[in-house]
Motif scaffolding. Structure first.
Motif, mmCIF file in Angstrom:
data_model
loop_
_atom_site.group_PDB
_atom_site.id
_atom_site.type_symbol
_atom_site.label_atom_id
_atom_site.label_comp_id
_atom_site.label_asym_id
_atom_site.label_seq_id
_atom_site.Cartn_x
_atom_site.Cartn_y
_atom_site.Cartn_z
ATOM 1 N N LEU A 198 0.825 -1.210 0.000
ATOM 2 C CA LEU A 198 0.000 0.000 0.000
ATOM 3 C C LEU A 198 0.862 1.264 0.000
ATOM 4 O O LEU A 198 0.534 2.249 -0.666
ATOM 5 C CB LEU A 198 -0.930 0.005 1.209
ATOM 6 C CG LEU A 198 -2.130 -0.948 1.134
ATOM 7 C CD1 LEU A 198 -2.791 -1.075 2.501
ATOM 8 C CD2 LEU A 198 -3.143 -0.471 0.103
ATOM 9 N N ALA A 199 1.960 1.248 0.756
ATOM 10 C CA ALA A 199 2.860 2.401 0.762
ATOM 11 C C ALA A 199 3.453 2.624 -0.623
ATOM 12 O O ALA A 199 3.522 3.756 -1.115
ATOM 13 C CB ALA A 199 3.966 2.204 1.794
ATOM 14 N N THR A 200 3.869 1.527 -1.260
ATOM 15 C CA THR A 200 4.398 1.631 -2.629
ATOM 16 C C THR A 200 3.321 2.121 -3.583
ATOM 17 O O THR A 200 3.568 2.976 -4.441
ATOM 18 C CB THR A 200 4.925 0.258 -3.093
ATOM 19 O OG1 THR A 200 5.962 -0.167 -2.212
ATOM 20 C CG2 THR A 200 5.464 0.337 -4.512
ATOM 21 N N HIS A 201 2.115 1.595 -3.433
ATOM 22 C CA HIS A 201 1.000 1.998 -4.297
ATOM 23 C C HIS A 201 0.710 3.488 -4.149
ATOM 24 O O HIS A 201 0.380 4.168 -5.130
ATOM 25 C CB HIS A 201 -0.237 1.176 -3.954
ATOM 26 C CG HIS A 201 -1.359 1.335 -4.938
ATOM 27 N ND1 HIS A 201 -1.299 0.851 -6.225
ATOM 28 C CD2 HIS A 201 -2.557 1.959 -4.828
ATOM 29 C CE1 HIS A 201 -2.420 1.158 -6.860
ATOM 30 N NE2 HIS A 201 -3.196 1.835 -6.039
ATOM 31 N N ALA A 202 0.840 4.005 -2.928
ATOM 32 C CA ALA A 202 0.609 5.431 -2.693
ATOM 33 C C ALA A 202 1.593 6.267 -3.508
ATOM 34 O O ALA A 202 1.206 7.252 -4.158
ATOM 35 C CB ALA A 202 0.741 5.753 -1.206
ATOM 36 N N PHE A 203 2.862 5.900 -3.484
ATOM 37 C CA PHE A 203 3.867 6.656 -4.237
ATOM 38 C C PHE A 203 3.606 6.587 -5.742
ATOM 39 O O PHE A 203 3.722 7.587 -6.455
ATOM 40 C CB PHE A 203 5.267 6.116 -3.938
ATOM 41 C CG PHE A 203 5.860 6.648 -2.666
ATOM 42 C CD1 PHE A 203 6.218 7.985 -2.565
ATOM 43 C CD2 PHE A 203 6.050 5.826 -1.576
ATOM 44 C CE1 PHE A 203 6.762 8.494 -1.398
ATOM 45 C CE2 PHE A 203 6.594 6.319 -0.399
ATOM 46 C CZ PHE A 203 6.948 7.656 -0.305
ATOM 47 N N VAL A 204 3.239 5.407 -6.227
ATOM 48 C CA VAL A 204 2.997 5.257 -7.664
ATOM 49 C C VAL A 204 1.780 6.067 -8.091
ATOM 50 O O VAL A 204 1.792 6.740 -9.135
ATOM 51 C CB VAL A 204 2.823 3.768 -8.023
ATOM 52 C CG1 VAL A 204 2.452 3.620 -9.496
ATOM 53 C CG2 VAL A 204 4.097 2.990 -7.730
ATOM 54 N N ALA A 205 0.713 6.004 -7.293
ATOM 55 C CA ALA A 205 -0.486 6.792 -7.606
ATOM 56 C C ALA A 205 -0.166 8.280 -7.635
ATOM 57 O O ALA A 205 -0.680 9.026 -8.481
ATOM 58 C CB ALA A 205 -1.585 6.499 -6.584
ATOM 59 N N LEU A 206 0.706 8.730 -6.742
ATOM 60 C CA LEU A 206 1.127 10.136 -6.742
ATOM 61 C C LEU A 206 1.785 10.508 -8.057
ATOM 62 O O LEU A 206 1.509 11.561 -8.637
ATOM 63 C CB LEU A 206 2.104 10.391 -5.596
ATOM 64 C CG LEU A 206 1.522 10.629 -4.210
ATOM 65 C CD1 LEU A 206 2.643 10.806 -3.207
ATOM 66 C CD2 LEU A 206 0.625 11.856 -4.207
ATOM 67 N N ASN A 207 2.705 9.669 -8.522
ATOM 68 C CA ASN A 207 3.401 9.966 -9.771
ATOM 69 C C ASN A 207 2.431 10.108 -10.936
ATOM 70 O O ASN A 207 2.662 10.897 -11.860
ATOM 71 C CB ASN A 207 4.422 8.865 -10.085
ATOM 72 C CG ASN A 207 5.534 8.771 -9.054
ATOM 73 O OD1 ASN A 207 5.903 7.696 -8.636
ATOM 74 N ND2 ASN A 207 6.057 9.906 -8.637
ATOM 75 N N LEU A 208 1.335 9.359 -10.881
ATOM 76 C CA LEU A 208 0.319 9.431 -11.930
ATOM 77 C C LEU A 208 -0.665 10.578 -11.711
ATOM 78 O O LEU A 208 -1.617 10.735 -12.467
ATOM 79 C CB LEU A 208 -0.441 8.104 -12.013
ATOM 80 C CG LEU A 208 0.378 6.905 -12.512
ATOM 81 C CD1 LEU A 208 -0.406 5.608 -12.317
ATOM 82 C CD2 LEU A 208 0.748 7.075 -13.985
ATOM 83 N N GLY A 209 -0.442 11.369 -10.661
ATOM 84 C CA GLY A 209 -1.303 12.514 -10.392
ATOM 85 C C GLY A 209 -2.594 12.165 -9.669
ATOM 86 O O GLY A 209 -3.468 13.024 -9.527
#
Length: 539
Positions: A96-107
């Protein structure tokens, strides 16, 4: 290890995953990806769901470092699903922490905040300080990219405190890096809204703290210096810091070094967008307008190519500022239009993926084999579902829950509550003329004004879009109307030009008092009618 060697059992799968992570630490992301993909295929063949989830999480890390964020988004999502089905809370927290960072990069800021919050809440059930540090670090990043800088600082400080009090102490490097990043993003936006650089003292303080960490890490042989992304980001920070402090020759030297590190992965990544950003800032400081605008355009192009929507949006704002500085107001407005279009595309893309997330969440809940596990997840989601992600005040669900309680109790005790529906006047024009980022800033400011004018037992909430609501527990109609008038006056009196030049905002409010037989729906409907009557009267 030969990456073509067959993986036939858990021991060999574990060995290859360790090799993949070691390759990542050393900056050899391609090898790390090949190894983790091989483990994934082997785990699927063996039907080993645990190693399948582990391999997906490693793939997400690899694709994130390679700036392949859509692939990383899918991998981290599947990893979180896999760990949840296994009842592996530690693995789910990391995914989930990794997913949060990836979702951020996608805006996808709201998705990122949701994933990070859930990671934090789940980490509270673990006796593992490292997982808590990672979760709060992700939450801090999600907040500052969403422009909730105070909440970001609180989350990152929590991560640092947990790390410092762990036994043995854990590294505080990542949350300290993000404290610095938060200041960079804050300064960038304040310069856009205010027309000049604000104080750089806090940014420099956080950067110096990071550099002290680097010195200590080298002394203890911590392999921080082998991380390509870390080296490039540190050089970007040095170049930006020097540029904004007027040390342009030093900024240019740091940019040259940054360029070398940005090319280390052997493929185009977000680090090249940072290189273009730094180049634009240096050229701007030198009044090299053609060079500055060329670098800003390159920043946008690279960010779009590598799917880093946050940097693409920043690139449009940077280009707009450059054109404004040259007096080219028409071209500056064109960049803001492009920014609005990009924001609309991000929102549309996010809506599609959120449908998949809903299906995923339902599927996970239907397949839970432990009632206790299902109840735990439900409690966590309930906590997350009561706050509006943009403004931080209660959302529609929390309002309806609280209003229903007040309505029933108030009518029984002869103290019916009052309700005010609040609508932001001509909000669509604000979005159309100033961008959705400015619109979001308006909504957040109005939410703060509403919150500051209500008592502890009252509630100001966001219903959605540009609609807010206030439920007054015991105030009579006249008092409620007076409070709403003060709120309207405060909104009109606020210096909206501090957010964007020529920006103005006002409210329309309809206030009613509950009557016997009222429901939350009927009370809200009467307030809505009163609000529209007020609009017609003012027109």
């Amino acid at each position: 290890m030969n990456i073509d060697e067959p993986a036939l059992n858990e021991a060999s799968l574990e060995t290859q995953l360790k090799s993949a992570h070691l390759a990542l630490d050393g900056g050899d992301v391609q090898t790390g990806r090949e190894l983790s993909h091989k483990v994934l295929k082997a785990a699927q063949t063996l039907g080993n769901k645990r190693f399948e989830a582990k391999a997906l999480l490693c793939l997400a890390h690899c694709d994130r470092m390679l700036s392949r964020y859509r692939r990383a988004h899918r991998a981290s999502q599947l990893a979180a699903q896999g760990f949840q089905l296994l009842g592996d809370t530690p693995g789910e927290v990391l995914a989930l922490a990794t997913h949060a960072f990836v979702a951020l990069n996608l805006g996808r800021n709201e998705e990122a905040v949701e994933a990070a919050l859930l990671s934090v809440r789940l980490s509270e059930f673990l006796d593992n300080d490292e997982h808590s540090v990672l979760s709060y670090n992700a939450l801090g990043a999600a907040y500052f990219w969403s422009h909730h800088f105070d909440k970001a600082e609180q989350a990152l400080r929590t991560a640092i405190q947990i790390a410092e009090h762990a036994s043995p102490p854990l590294s505080t490097f990542q949350p300290q890096i993000n404290q610095w990043w938060a200041q960079v993003i804050r300064i960038f936006h304040e310069r856009y809204y205010e027309g000049g650089l604000p104080s750089l003292a806090l940014m420099r303080m956080h950067r110096e703290a990071v550099m002290r960490q680097v010195v200590r890490a080298d002394a203890s042989e911590f392999p921080m210096g082998t991380n390509v992304t870390t080296e490039a980001v540190l050089l970007f920070g040095a170049s930006l810091d020097a540029c904004w402090h007027g040390q342009l020759d030093q900024a240019a030297d740091d940019l040259v070094a940054l360029t070398g590190w940005a090319q280390r992965y052997g493929t185009l990544t977000w680090l090249s967008a940072l290189e273009a950003w730094a180049g634009a800032e240096i050229a701007w400081a030198r009044r090299d307008w053609p060079g500055a605008t060329q670098h800003a355009a390159k920043m946008i192009e690279i960010a779009v190519t590598v799917e880093h929507e946050q940097l693409a949006c920043l690139g449009h704002l940077l280009a707009s500022q450059l054109f404004m500085a040259q007096g080219l107001h028409g071209r500056a407005l064109d960049e803001l239009r492009r920014l609005r279009l990009r924001e609309q595309l991000i929102r549309s893309d996010c809506l599609e993926t959120r449908e998949n997330v809903v299906d995923w969440q339902i599927d996970l809940r239907l397949r839970q084999q432990s009632i206790d596990r299902l109840e735990l997840t439900s409690r966590q989601l309930e906590k997350l579902s009561l706050e509006d992600a943009l403004t931080g005040i209660p959302n529609r669900r929390d309002f309806e829950r609280y209003a229903s309680e007040l309505l029933q109790r108030g009518l029984e005790q002869g103290q019916p509550p009052c309700l005010a529906l609040v609508d932001v006047d001509k909000f669509k024009l604000i979005n159309d003329n100033f961008s959705h980022q400015v619109g979001d800033a308006v909504l957040k400011r109005i939410a703060q004004i509403l919150k500051s004018h209500v008592r502890e037992d009252d509630m100001a909430a966001r219903l959605g879009g540009d609609e807010f609501v206030i439920i007054f527990k015991t105030a009579d109609l006249k008092v409620a109307q007076q409070v709403c008038q003060r709120i309207c006056d405060a909104v009109r009196a606020f210096d909206w030009s501090s957010i964007s030049p020529q920006l103005e905002s006002s409210l329309s409010v309809g206030v009613v008092r509950a009557e016997p037989g009222d429901t939350v729906a009927s009370l809200t409907h009467r307030s809505d009618t009163a609000m529209y009557d007020e609009k017609k009267t003012r027109r």
